[in-house]
Structure formats: C-alpha cells, structure tokens
Design an enzyme around this catalytic site. Structure first.
Site, PDB file in Angstrom:
ATOM      1  N   ASN A 115     -10.991  -2.666  -5.280  1.00 24.27           N
ATOM      2  CA  ASN A 115     -10.245  -1.711  -6.106  1.00 24.27           C
ATOM      3  C   ASN A 115     -10.900  -1.410  -7.462  1.00 24.27           C
ATOM      4  OD1 ASN A 115      -7.006  -2.873  -4.893  1.00 24.27           O
ATOM      5  ND2 ASN A 115      -8.139  -1.047  -4.282  1.00 24.27           N
ATOM      6  N   ASP A 141       0.822  -1.213   0.000  1.00 23.04           N
ATOM      7  CA  ASP A 141       0.000   0.000   0.000  1.00 23.04           C
ATOM      8  C   ASP A 141       0.860   1.268   0.000  1.00 23.04           C
ATOM      9  OD1 ASP A 141      -2.362   1.393  -0.048  1.00 23.04           O
ATOM     10  OD2 ASP A 141      -2.815   1.140   2.083  1.00 23.04           O
TER      11      ASP A 141
HETATM   12  C1  IPE Z   1      -5.442  -2.761  -0.180  1.00 26.16           C
HETATM   13  O1  IPE Z   1      -5.091  -1.451  -0.386  1.00 26.16           O
HETATM   14  C2  IPE Z   1      -5.441  -3.508  -1.473  1.00 26.16           C
HETATM   15  C3  IPE Z   1      -4.140  -3.672  -2.111  1.00 26.16           C
HETATM   16  C4  IPE Z   1      -2.985  -3.347  -1.607  1.00 26.16           C
HETATM   17  C5  IPE Z   1      -4.179  -4.292  -3.402  1.00 26.16           C
HETATM   18  P1  IPE Z   1      -6.200  -0.304  -0.518  1.00 26.16           P
HETATM   19  O2  IPE Z   1      -5.470   0.968  -0.674  1.00 26.16           O
HETATM   20  O3  IPE Z   1      -7.158  -0.653  -1.588  1.00 26.16           O
HETATM   21  O4  IPE Z   1      -6.926  -0.399   0.880  1.00 26.16           O
HETATM   22  P2  IPE Z   1      -7.885   0.619   1.626  1.00 26.16           P
HETATM   23  O5  IPE Z   1      -8.973   0.948   0.663  1.00 26.16           O
HETATM   24  O6  IPE Z   1      -7.072   1.824   1.974  1.00 26.16           O
HETATM   25  O7  IPE Z   1      -8.340  -0.115   2.820  1.00 26.16           O
HETATM   26  C1  IPE Z   2      -1.652   0.211  -3.355  1.00 24.29           C
HETATM   27  O1  IPE Z   2      -1.404   1.574  -3.396  1.00 24.29           O
HETATM   28  C2  IPE Z   2      -1.877  -0.373  -4.727  1.00 24.29           C
HETATM   29  C3  IPE Z   2      -3.244  -0.836  -4.972  1.00 24.29           C
HETATM   30  C4  IPE Z   2      -4.210  -0.798  -4.102  1.00 24.29           C
HETATM   31  C5  IPE Z   2      -3.528  -1.354  -6.282  1.00 24.29           C
HETATM   32  P1  IPE Z   2      -2.591   2.632  -3.404  1.00 24.29           P
HETATM   33  O2  IPE Z   2      -2.928   2.932  -4.819  1.00 24.29           O
HETATM   34  O3  IPE Z   2      -3.713   2.165  -2.564  1.00 24.29           O
HETATM   35  O4  IPE Z   2      -1.880   3.870  -2.737  1.00 24.29           O
HETATM   36  P2  IPE Z   2      -2.527   4.900  -1.720  1.00 24.29           P
HETATM   37  O5  IPE Z   2      -3.081   4.121  -0.578  1.00 24.29           O
HETATM   38  O6  IPE Z   2      -3.588   5.640  -2.475  1.00 24.29           O
HETATM   39  O7  IPE Z   2      -1.379   5.767  -1.316  1.00 24.29           O
HETATM   40 MG    MG Z   3      -4.110   2.381  -0.575  1.00 23.06          MG
END
Ligand code: IPE
Ligand code: IPE
Ligand code: MG
Length: 252
Positions: free
Chosen positions: A76, A28
């Site tokens: 997602n 993340d």
């Molecule tokens: C969790 O990250 C899913 C992945 C890393 C693929 P998110 O960024 O989607 O999680 P939330 O929405 O902050 O909980």
């Molecule tokens: C994790 O990084 C990747 C996926 C969930 C696909 P994020 O895209 O959630 O990054 P933040 O949380 O917005 O920084």
């Molecule tokens: Mg995230």
C-alpha cells in the site's frame, strides 16, 4: 447436503465449539465506497474506521478471542502520498479514540508488520497503546500494519540463517515450528476464519503462513458498509463448515 448441519439436535456446546478463536479480516472496498458516492477515497477510509468499531463490539459479543485486521499492506505504500498520509493520520486518531474502549473491555492491542516503516508519530502512539493494554487477556486486537506475508516469512528465514550462522541453531532443527516461532507474533493462534470484503477473491499477501488451513469467507459488501449483521453471517457460515485438515472426517 450434510444432514448434521441443520439438525436441531446439535447441542449448544457443539455449536459453541464452532465459534472461531481467531478471525482475520481483509478490510477492502473503502475507495469504491467513496467513489460510488462521489466522495474522495479518504472518506471511505473514515467510514471504514466506523466499521472497525462495530466489528470490535460484535467480536466481543461473539466470544472471538483474536481479531486481526489488515489495515495497511507493504504494497500500500505505492498509493498517492496524500492517501497514505491520510491513512496514517486516521490510524493515529483511531488509536487515540479507541484506547478507552480497549481498557473498558480488557482488550490487548498488538501489531504485526514491518513497523519501522511507519511514521514516528504513529509508532509512538501504537507503542504507547500496546504498552498500556499488554496485561489484558479478555481479547486481542491485532493490527496488521505495513504487513506482508512474504516479508514476514523472509524475515523469519533471515533470523534462522543468523542463528545457524551464530551456532545457536542447527540446520536439522529448522522445521515448521522453528519458522513459526520466528514470525511476528508466534504466540497468536492461526486464524480459523479469514474474511475479505468488497468481492475481491484473493489474499493480497495476508497471513500466508498462518492462513494455510483457515476457512475463507468472501462477501461483496464494501468494508465501510460492514456491520454486526455481516459479521454474524460470516460466523454462521463458519459454523457450517467442516474442517478436515487432510483427514477423512471433520475435526472439531
Ligand atoms: C489489501 O487490500 C490490503 C488491505 C486491506 C490493507 P488492497 O486493496 O491493497 O489489495 P489489492 O491491491 O486489491 O490486492
Ligand atoms: C482498503 O480499501 C483499505 C486499504 C487498503 C488501506 P481500498 O482503499 O483498497 O478500497 P478499494 O479497493 O480501492 O475500493
Ligand atoms: Mg482495495
């Protein structure tokens, strides 16, 4: 706190036993990494792919047999279309570019999730690389794609219901083992260690069933910055944990 932890008398074998078999990572912070630099979010995802490469190497060097990466959750899909498309393209590029590495190190690629949600071209590439690496046993890279823990458990429950309905399973045979056997990848051992980057302190629907006794490790490091040193820190912390599994003394 625990005198045994830092004791120099601990043997190499004992330390060896504290290397996790299965590490699962919630990668993340890609978006925030990009935002901090005034870049589009996809640049964070691209840099995150570099972290995946670094962690794969570190994983092999540490002797960890299973690595599960949360790459895309069922939740997602609600993200802007352009971001989802960019992520899917990145995944395809990653699979192509990583194939040689998987062969070289005899690593089997697997995936968990509602794979039918994925675009056909991604599914094709994924199936192809999984097929050509399926005989490897040195290591296992498991990609969680369109993955949701609740979806997975609900899917297992539906299969059980169908089997009971069809008369091949009796209700009294439905126990933990029966549920576990109907998850996406029942032969993969439960994760010993779950790492989440970017400072968020939640599971976000990741491996809800399998992580019930996993050690949790949270770091503020954003995924695109995550490298071998951070991996090592997580493993060192894991080695210091005492896993009791409900007992009064740690079980090794
Ligand atoms: C969790 O990250 C899913 C992945 C890393 C693929 P998110 O960024 O989607 O999680 P939330 O929405 O902050 O909980
Ligand atoms: C994790 O990084 C990747 C996926 C969930 C696909 P994020 O895209 O959630 O990054 P933040 O949380 O917005 O920084
Ligand atoms: Mg995230």
């Amino acid at each position: 706190m625990d005198a045994a932890i830092g004791a120099s008398t601990s043997t190499t074998a004992a330390e060896g036993a504290r290397v996790p078999v299965h590490v699962a990572i919630i990668m993340d912070g890609n978006g925030r990494w990009a935002q901090q630099r005034g870049l589009p979010r996809i640049k964070g995802h691209e840099q995150g792919a570099e972290s995946v490469r670094a962690v794969l190497k570190a994983c092999r060097r540490s002797g960890v047999k299973y690595l599960t990466l949360y790459a895309f959750s069922v939740e997602n899909w609600v993200r802007p279309k352009a971001e989802v498309e960019a992520l899917m393209n990145l995944l395809k590029r990653f699979l192509k570019s990583q194939e040689h590495e998987l062969h070289e190190n005899r690593v089997r690629l697997r995936s968990i999730g509602r794979l039918t949600d994925l675009p056909r071209s991604v599914r094709r590439e994924l199936s192809r690389v999984m097929k050509v690496t399926e005989h490897y046993r040195e290591g296992n890279l498991v990609l969680a794609l369109s993955y949701g823990g609740r979806t997975e458990i609900a899917h297992a429950a539906r299969r059980i219901a169908e089997e009971v309905d069809g008369g091949t399973l009796r209700p009294e045979e439905v126990d933990e083992a029966a549920v576990a056997a109907r998850l996406y990848a029942p032969d993969i051992p439960d994760p010993d260690l779950v790492i989440r980057t970017s400072g968020e302190l939640r599971l976000s629907n990741f491996l809800l069933w399998q992580a019930s006794y996993a050690e949790m490790y949270f770091t503020d490091v954003l995924w695109p910055d995550f490298r071998e040193e951070h991996w090592m820190r997580a493993l060192e912390e894991y080695a210091r944990r005492r896993r009791r599994f409900g007992d009064v003394e740690p079980r090794s």
